[in-house]
Design an enzyme around this catalytic site. Structure first.
Site: not given
Length: 221
Positions: A72, A74, A91, A131, A171
């Site tokens: 969490g 970000w 997620d 990410d 990413k």
């Protein structure tokens, strides 16, 4: 960033040498210490902070999607930097609630999960953050290809979700297939840059692609 003296960890009876090295690195990582001091859930928060300082990603964002939200960090940064924004995250792993953030525990690659994200957002996104990384198996090239496939799916999703002029940040793991991703993004966005923020560990193969000024046309195969 000042750090205390290097701390060493004794190898416990049931702790492997690798886990001991990991714990020692965590204890001596200034970003881990700073994250704890500032209330962020992970050191990764500073990667987004540094990217935002360079590319002004969050200032005018009103709708934000966070792919790979757990734990969490970000979304904590997004909440702080863009308190007016609607933030939706997803997620496979569970992420503890964050005030003002809608979180789904689902597989992002499931089309139904993507529909949930879009419906919860309530409009076109200004910013899509990713990410995400695929679960690693220890084979560098395989890990790279699996993660790049995930990032490419995130890029396609961003092209179907962003407003014209919006931004996508993801990413990436270096290894060859990242060139195909950059080529794809250059078709979809007016500006594509890459960066390795200071918070990324030197030994890591990760870097971040920053695609801005979305052209407004969804990816077509």
């Amino acid at each position: 960033m000042k750090t205390p003296g290097h701390q060493r960890v004794k190898t416990a009876r049931r702790r492997t040498a690798a886990s001991t090295r990991w714990l020692e690195r965590q204890l001596n990582d200034p970003y881990v210490q700073k994250a704890q001091a500032e209330g962020y859930r992970s050191r990764a928060a500073f990667k987004l902070i540094e990217l935002d300082e360079r590319f002004s990603l969050l200032k005018n964002a009103r709708r934000i999607i966070d792919l790979g939200i757990a734990p969490g960090g970000w979304s904590q940064v997004a909440r702080k930097k863009a308190p007016q924004a609607k933030i939706v995250g997803i997620d496979l792993l569970e992420a503890a609630p964050i005030e003002g953030v809608t979180i789904f525990q689902n597989d992002f690659t499931d089309p139904e999960a993507q529909k949930k994200l879009i419906e919860a957002l309530g409009g076109a996104a200004d910013l899509v953050l990713s990410d995400m990384a695929a679960n690693t198996i220890g084979h560098a090239q395989t890990d790279h290809l699996r993660t790049m496939a995930l990032v490419e799916e995130a890029a396609v999703f961003a092209s179907e979700t962003l407003r014209e002029g919006g931004s996508f940040v993801a990413k990436v793991l270096a290894g060859g297939a990242d060139k195909d991703l950059v080529a794809l993004l250059k078709r979809l966005f007016g500006q594509v840059k890459h960066a390795k923020p200071p918070a990324s560990r030197r030994e890591s193969s990760e870097w971040y692609v920053i695609a801005q000024n979305f052209r407004g046309e969804a990816y077509q195969g």
